[in-house]
Motif scaffolding. Structure first.
Motif, PDB file in Angstrom:
ATOM      1  N   SER A 121       0.811  -1.222   0.000  1.00 33.66           N
ATOM      2  CA  SER A 121       0.000   0.000   0.000  1.00 33.66           C
ATOM      3  C   SER A 121       0.840   1.266   0.000  1.00 33.66           C
ATOM      4  O   SER A 121       0.361   2.327  -0.429  1.00 33.66           O
ATOM      5  CB  SER A 121      -0.947  -0.004   1.204  1.00 33.66           C
ATOM      6  OG  SER A 121      -0.221  -0.173   2.416  1.00 33.66           O
ATOM      7  N   LYS A 172       3.050  -7.341   1.458  1.00 29.84           N
ATOM      8  CA  LYS A 172       3.149  -6.313   2.490  1.00 29.84           C
ATOM      9  C   LYS A 172       4.536  -6.294   3.133  1.00 29.84           C
ATOM     10  O   LYS A 172       5.097  -5.227   3.401  1.00 29.84           O
ATOM     11  CB  LYS A 172       2.092  -6.557   3.565  1.00 29.84           C
ATOM     12  CG  LYS A 172       2.154  -5.585   4.740  1.00 29.84           C
ATOM     13  CD  LYS A 172       1.112  -5.933   5.791  1.00 29.84           C
ATOM     14  CE  LYS A 172       1.202  -4.975   6.979  1.00 29.84           C
ATOM     15  NZ  LYS A 172       0.189  -5.317   8.034  1.00 29.84           N
ATOM     16  N   ARG A 199      -2.568  -2.717  -1.963  1.00 30.37           N
ATOM     17  CA  ARG A 199      -3.523  -1.977  -2.773  1.00 30.37           C
ATOM     18  C   ARG A 199      -3.579  -2.574  -4.174  1.00 30.37           C
ATOM     19  O   ARG A 199      -2.595  -3.143  -4.658  1.00 30.37           O
ATOM     20  CB  ARG A 199      -3.136  -0.496  -2.875  1.00 30.37           C
ATOM     21  CG  ARG A 199      -1.870  -0.247  -3.702  1.00 30.37           C
ATOM     22  CD  ARG A 199      -1.617   1.221  -3.980  1.00 30.37           C
ATOM     23  NE  ARG A 199      -0.426   1.394  -4.826  1.00 30.37           N
ATOM     24  CZ  ARG A 199      -0.441   1.374  -6.167  1.00 30.37           C
ATOM     25  NH1 ARG A 199      -1.584   1.202  -6.818  1.00 30.37           N
ATOM     26  NH2 ARG A 199       0.676   1.531  -6.855  1.00 30.37           N
TER      27      ARG A 199
END
Length: 249
Positions: A121, A172, A199
Protein backbone atom coordinates in the motif's frame (compact mmCIF):
# COMPACT_ATOMS: atom_id res chain seq x y z
CA UNK A 1 -55.33 -65.20 -4.39
CA UNK A 2 -56.33 -64.85 -0.76
CA UNK A 3 -57.19 -61.53 0.81
CA UNK A 4 -54.17 -61.90 3.10
CA UNK A 5 -51.80 -62.29 0.13
CA UNK A 6 -53.38 -59.37 -1.73
CA UNK A 7 -52.94 -57.16 1.32
CA UNK A 8 -49.29 -58.27 1.66
CA UNK A 9 -48.60 -57.37 -1.98
CA UNK A 10 -50.27 -53.99 -1.58
CA UNK A 11 -48.22 -53.29 1.54
CA UNK A 12 -45.02 -54.24 -0.26
CA UNK A 13 -45.90 -52.03 -3.24
CA UNK A 14 -46.62 -49.11 -0.92
CA UNK A 15 -43.31 -49.60 0.88
CA UNK A 16 -41.42 -49.65 -2.41
CA UNK A 17 -43.24 -46.53 -3.57
CA UNK A 18 -42.41 -44.69 -0.36
CA UNK A 19 -38.76 -45.79 -0.57
CA UNK A 20 -38.44 -44.54 -4.13
CA UNK A 21 -39.98 -41.22 -3.09
CA UNK A 22 -37.62 -40.72 -0.18
CA UNK A 23 -34.49 -41.70 -2.10
CA UNK A 24 -35.23 -39.78 -5.32
CA UNK A 25 -33.22 -36.80 -4.05
CA UNK A 26 -29.46 -37.16 -4.13
CA UNK A 27 -27.14 -35.82 -1.47
CA UNK A 28 -24.60 -33.64 -3.23
CA UNK A 29 -21.20 -33.19 -1.64
CA UNK A 30 -20.00 -29.83 -2.94
CA UNK A 31 -16.36 -28.78 -2.80
CA UNK A 32 -15.66 -25.18 -1.73
CA UNK A 33 -12.64 -23.22 -0.53
CA UNK A 34 -12.31 -20.93 2.49
CA UNK A 35 -10.15 -18.25 0.85
CA UNK A 36 -12.32 -17.19 -2.07
CA UNK A 37 -14.18 -14.26 -0.49
CA UNK A 38 -16.82 -13.31 -1.65
CA UNK A 39 -17.32 -16.48 -3.71
CA UNK A 40 -16.62 -19.02 -0.96
CA UNK A 41 -15.53 -18.47 2.64
CA UNK A 42 -16.40 -19.41 6.21
CA UNK A 43 -18.75 -17.20 8.21
CA UNK A 44 -16.85 -16.34 11.40
CA UNK A 45 -20.04 -16.32 13.47
CA UNK A 46 -21.62 -19.58 12.29
CA UNK A 47 -18.40 -21.32 11.18
CA UNK A 48 -20.35 -22.47 8.12
CA UNK A 49 -19.35 -22.08 4.46
CA UNK A 50 -20.96 -19.07 2.81
CA UNK A 51 -20.51 -16.81 -0.20
CA UNK A 52 -21.99 -16.37 -3.67
CA UNK A 53 -21.03 -19.83 -4.96
CA UNK A 54 -22.29 -21.47 -1.77
CA UNK A 55 -25.63 -19.68 -2.13
CA UNK A 56 -25.71 -20.69 -5.79
CA UNK A 57 -25.14 -24.37 -4.98
CA UNK A 58 -27.92 -24.24 -2.38
CA UNK A 59 -30.30 -22.60 -4.85
CA UNK A 60 -29.51 -25.18 -7.52
CA UNK A 61 -30.08 -28.03 -5.06
CA UNK A 62 -33.42 -26.51 -4.08
CA UNK A 63 -34.50 -26.56 -7.72
CA UNK A 64 -33.22 -30.08 -8.44
CA UNK A 65 -34.70 -31.51 -5.25
CA UNK A 66 -31.31 -32.58 -3.91
CA UNK A 67 -29.81 -32.08 -0.47
CA UNK A 68 -26.43 -30.42 -0.27
CA UNK A 69 -23.43 -30.58 2.05
CA UNK A 70 -20.20 -28.65 1.68
CA UNK A 71 -16.69 -30.05 1.83
CA UNK A 72 -14.01 -27.45 2.57
CA UNK A 73 -11.09 -28.23 0.27
CA UNK A 74 -7.90 -26.45 -0.81
CA UNK A 75 -8.34 -24.94 -4.27
CA UNK A 76 -5.59 -27.09 -5.81
CA UNK A 77 -7.28 -30.24 -4.43
CA UNK A 78 -10.78 -29.54 -5.76
CA UNK A 79 -10.45 -31.29 -9.12
CA UNK A 80 -8.58 -34.32 -7.65
CA UNK A 81 -11.35 -34.63 -5.04
CA UNK A 82 -13.97 -34.56 -7.81
CA UNK A 83 -12.15 -37.16 -9.90
CA UNK A 84 -11.78 -39.56 -6.96
CA UNK A 85 -15.42 -39.24 -5.94
CA UNK A 86 -14.80 -37.44 -2.64
CA UNK A 87 -17.12 -34.67 -3.85
CA UNK A 88 -19.88 -34.56 -6.47
CA UNK A 89 -19.55 -30.96 -7.60
CA UNK A 90 -17.26 -27.94 -7.37
CA UNK A 91 -18.85 -24.57 -6.66
CA UNK A 92 -16.00 -22.12 -6.15
CA UNK A 93 -14.17 -19.31 -7.92
CA UNK A 94 -12.92 -21.67 -10.64
CA UNK A 95 -12.60 -20.70 -14.30
CA UNK A 96 -13.93 -23.05 -16.95
CA UNK A 97 -10.75 -23.43 -19.00
CA UNK A 98 -10.13 -25.75 -21.94
CA UNK A 99 -7.41 -27.55 -19.99
CA UNK A 100 -9.69 -28.23 -17.03
CA UNK A 101 -12.53 -29.21 -19.36
CA UNK A 102 -10.41 -32.14 -20.51
CA UNK A 103 -10.71 -33.53 -16.97
CA UNK A 104 -14.10 -32.36 -15.71
CA UNK A 105 -17.39 -31.17 -17.18
CA UNK A 106 -18.37 -27.55 -16.60
CA UNK A 107 -21.84 -26.13 -16.25
CA UNK A 108 -23.09 -23.17 -18.20
CA UNK A 109 -21.26 -19.94 -17.31
CA UNK A 110 -22.57 -18.17 -14.20
CA UNK A 111 -20.14 -15.20 -13.98
CA UNK A 112 -17.05 -13.75 -15.71
CA UNK A 113 -14.09 -11.74 -14.48
CA UNK A 114 -10.34 -11.21 -14.83
CA UNK A 115 -7.32 -10.96 -12.55
CA UNK A 116 -5.84 -8.05 -10.64
CA UNK A 117 -2.36 -6.99 -9.56
CA UNK A 118 -1.70 -5.79 -6.03
CA UNK A 119 1.39 -4.24 -4.41
CA UNK A 120 2.30 -2.87 -0.99
CA UNK A 121 0.00 0.00 0.00
CA UNK A 122 2.95 2.38 0.46
CA UNK A 123 4.08 1.73 -3.14
CA UNK A 124 2.21 4.18 -5.36
CA UNK A 125 3.96 3.31 -8.62
CA UNK A 126 1.50 2.93 -11.55
CA UNK A 127 2.82 -0.46 -12.64
CA UNK A 128 2.11 -2.37 -15.80
CA UNK A 129 3.01 -6.04 -15.95
CA UNK A 130 6.07 -5.26 -18.09
CA UNK A 131 7.45 -3.13 -15.23
CA UNK A 132 7.74 -6.29 -13.13
CA UNK A 133 10.23 -8.08 -15.40
CA UNK A 134 13.02 -9.53 -13.26
CA UNK A 135 10.98 -9.25 -10.05
CA UNK A 136 9.60 -11.92 -7.70
CA UNK A 137 5.81 -12.15 -7.87
CA UNK A 138 3.22 -14.45 -6.33
CA UNK A 139 0.05 -16.27 -7.34
CA UNK A 140 -2.18 -19.03 -6.03
CA UNK A 141 -1.21 -22.57 -6.98
CA UNK A 142 -3.50 -24.26 -9.48
CA UNK A 143 -4.92 -21.01 -10.90
CA UNK A 144 -4.88 -19.83 -14.49
CA UNK A 145 -3.14 -16.68 -13.28
CA UNK A 146 -0.17 -18.66 -12.01
CA UNK A 147 0.05 -20.54 -15.31
CA UNK A 148 0.00 -17.30 -17.31
CA UNK A 149 2.68 -15.68 -15.16
CA UNK A 150 4.98 -18.68 -15.47
CA UNK A 151 4.40 -18.81 -19.23
CA UNK A 152 5.68 -15.23 -19.61
CA UNK A 153 9.13 -16.30 -18.45
CA UNK A 154 10.14 -12.73 -17.61
CA UNK A 155 10.07 -12.82 -13.82
CA UNK A 156 12.93 -13.70 -11.51
CA UNK A 157 10.51 -16.10 -9.80
CA UNK A 158 6.80 -16.84 -9.63
CA UNK A 159 6.15 -18.08 -6.10
CA UNK A 160 3.09 -20.26 -5.66
CA UNK A 161 0.87 -20.14 -2.57
CA UNK A 162 -2.08 -22.15 -1.29
CA UNK A 163 -4.03 -19.09 -0.19
CA UNK A 164 -4.42 -15.49 -1.30
CA UNK A 165 -3.96 -13.99 2.20
CA UNK A 166 -0.47 -15.53 2.30
CA UNK A 167 0.41 -13.72 -0.94
CA UNK A 168 -0.90 -10.45 0.50
CA UNK A 169 1.19 -10.94 3.63
CA UNK A 170 4.40 -11.43 1.64
CA UNK A 171 3.66 -8.46 -0.60
CA UNK A 172 3.15 -6.31 2.49
CA UNK A 173 6.42 -7.58 4.00
CA UNK A 174 8.36 -6.93 0.78
CA UNK A 175 9.07 -10.57 0.01
CA UNK A 176 7.14 -10.17 -3.24
CA UNK A 177 7.08 -7.17 -5.55
CA UNK A 178 3.49 -7.91 -6.52
CA UNK A 179 0.77 -10.51 -6.27
CA UNK A 180 -1.91 -11.61 -8.71
CA UNK A 181 -5.32 -13.15 -8.18
CA UNK A 182 -9.06 -13.00 -8.77
CA UNK A 183 -10.08 -9.36 -9.10
CA UNK A 184 -13.44 -9.59 -7.26
CA UNK A 185 -11.85 -11.51 -4.39
CA UNK A 186 -8.96 -9.05 -4.02
CA UNK A 187 -11.24 -6.01 -4.26
CA UNK A 188 -13.61 -7.43 -1.64
CA UNK A 189 -10.86 -8.34 0.82
CA UNK A 190 -9.07 -4.99 0.54
CA UNK A 191 -12.38 -3.13 0.81
CA UNK A 192 -13.34 -5.06 3.94
CA UNK A 193 -9.90 -4.86 5.55
CA UNK A 194 -7.77 -1.81 4.63
CA UNK A 195 -5.22 -2.99 7.19
CA UNK A 196 -4.03 -5.76 4.85
CA UNK A 197 -1.28 -3.40 3.73
CA UNK A 198 -1.78 -3.89 0.00
CA UNK A 199 -3.52 -1.98 -2.77
CA UNK A 200 -4.84 -2.89 -6.19
CA UNK A 201 -2.92 -1.42 -9.10
CA UNK A 202 -5.44 0.55 -11.13
CA UNK A 203 -3.20 0.80 -14.19
CA UNK A 204 -3.03 -2.99 -14.55
CA UNK A 205 -5.36 -4.41 -17.18
CA UNK A 206 -6.38 -8.05 -17.15
CA UNK A 207 -5.54 -9.85 -20.37
CA UNK A 208 -9.05 -11.31 -20.59
CA UNK A 209 -12.31 -11.95 -18.80
CA UNK A 210 -12.66 -15.62 -17.97
CA UNK A 211 -15.86 -17.63 -17.43
CA UNK A 212 -16.80 -18.97 -14.00
CA UNK A 213 -18.79 -22.20 -13.79
CA UNK A 214 -19.53 -25.18 -11.57
CA UNK A 215 -17.81 -28.50 -12.29
CA UNK A 216 -18.99 -32.10 -12.14
CA UNK A 217 -17.43 -35.43 -12.99
CA UNK A 218 -17.46 -36.53 -16.63
CA UNK A 219 -19.08 -39.70 -15.32
CA UNK A 220 -22.15 -37.78 -14.17
CA UNK A 221 -23.88 -36.21 -17.21
CA UNK A 222 -27.27 -36.52 -15.52
CA UNK A 223 -26.18 -34.19 -12.72
CA UNK A 224 -24.74 -31.73 -15.23
CA UNK A 225 -28.07 -31.64 -17.08
CA UNK A 226 -29.98 -30.94 -13.83
CA UNK A 227 -27.54 -28.21 -12.85
CA UNK A 228 -27.73 -26.51 -16.25
CA UNK A 229 -31.53 -26.61 -16.19
CA UNK A 230 -31.53 -24.93 -12.79
CA UNK A 231 -29.03 -22.28 -13.94
CA UNK A 232 -31.16 -21.50 -17.01
CA UNK A 233 -34.22 -21.00 -14.80
CA UNK A 234 -32.26 -18.74 -12.45
CA UNK A 235 -30.92 -16.63 -15.31
CA UNK A 236 -34.44 -16.21 -16.68
CA UNK A 237 -35.94 -15.23 -13.33
CA UNK A 238 -33.09 -12.92 -12.30
CA UNK A 239 -32.26 -15.05 -9.27
CA UNK A 240 -28.71 -15.67 -10.52
CA UNK A 241 -28.03 -11.94 -10.75
CA UNK A 242 -29.44 -11.38 -7.27
CA UNK A 243 -27.16 -14.02 -5.72
CA UNK A 244 -24.00 -12.37 -7.03
CA UNK A 245 -25.28 -8.83 -6.39
CA UNK A 246 -25.77 -9.75 -2.71
CA UNK A 247 -21.97 -9.99 -2.44
CA UNK A 248 -21.20 -6.87 -4.45
CA UNK A 249 -20.37 -8.78 -7.64
Amino acid sequence: MSLKNRLSICALSLAIGLASTTTSADELDVGVTTTGIPFTFVDTQTQEPTGAMVDLAKAIAAKTGDTVSFEITAFSALIPALKTGKIDMISAGMFATEKRAEIVDFSDVVYSYGDAMFVASDDDTPYTIDDLDGEVVGAQVGTTFADALQARGTFKEVKLYDALPDIMRDVKLGRLKAGFGDKPIIAYQIGQNPGLGVRMVGTYEAAKQSPLALAVSKDNPELLARVNKAIAEMKSSGELFDIFAKYGL
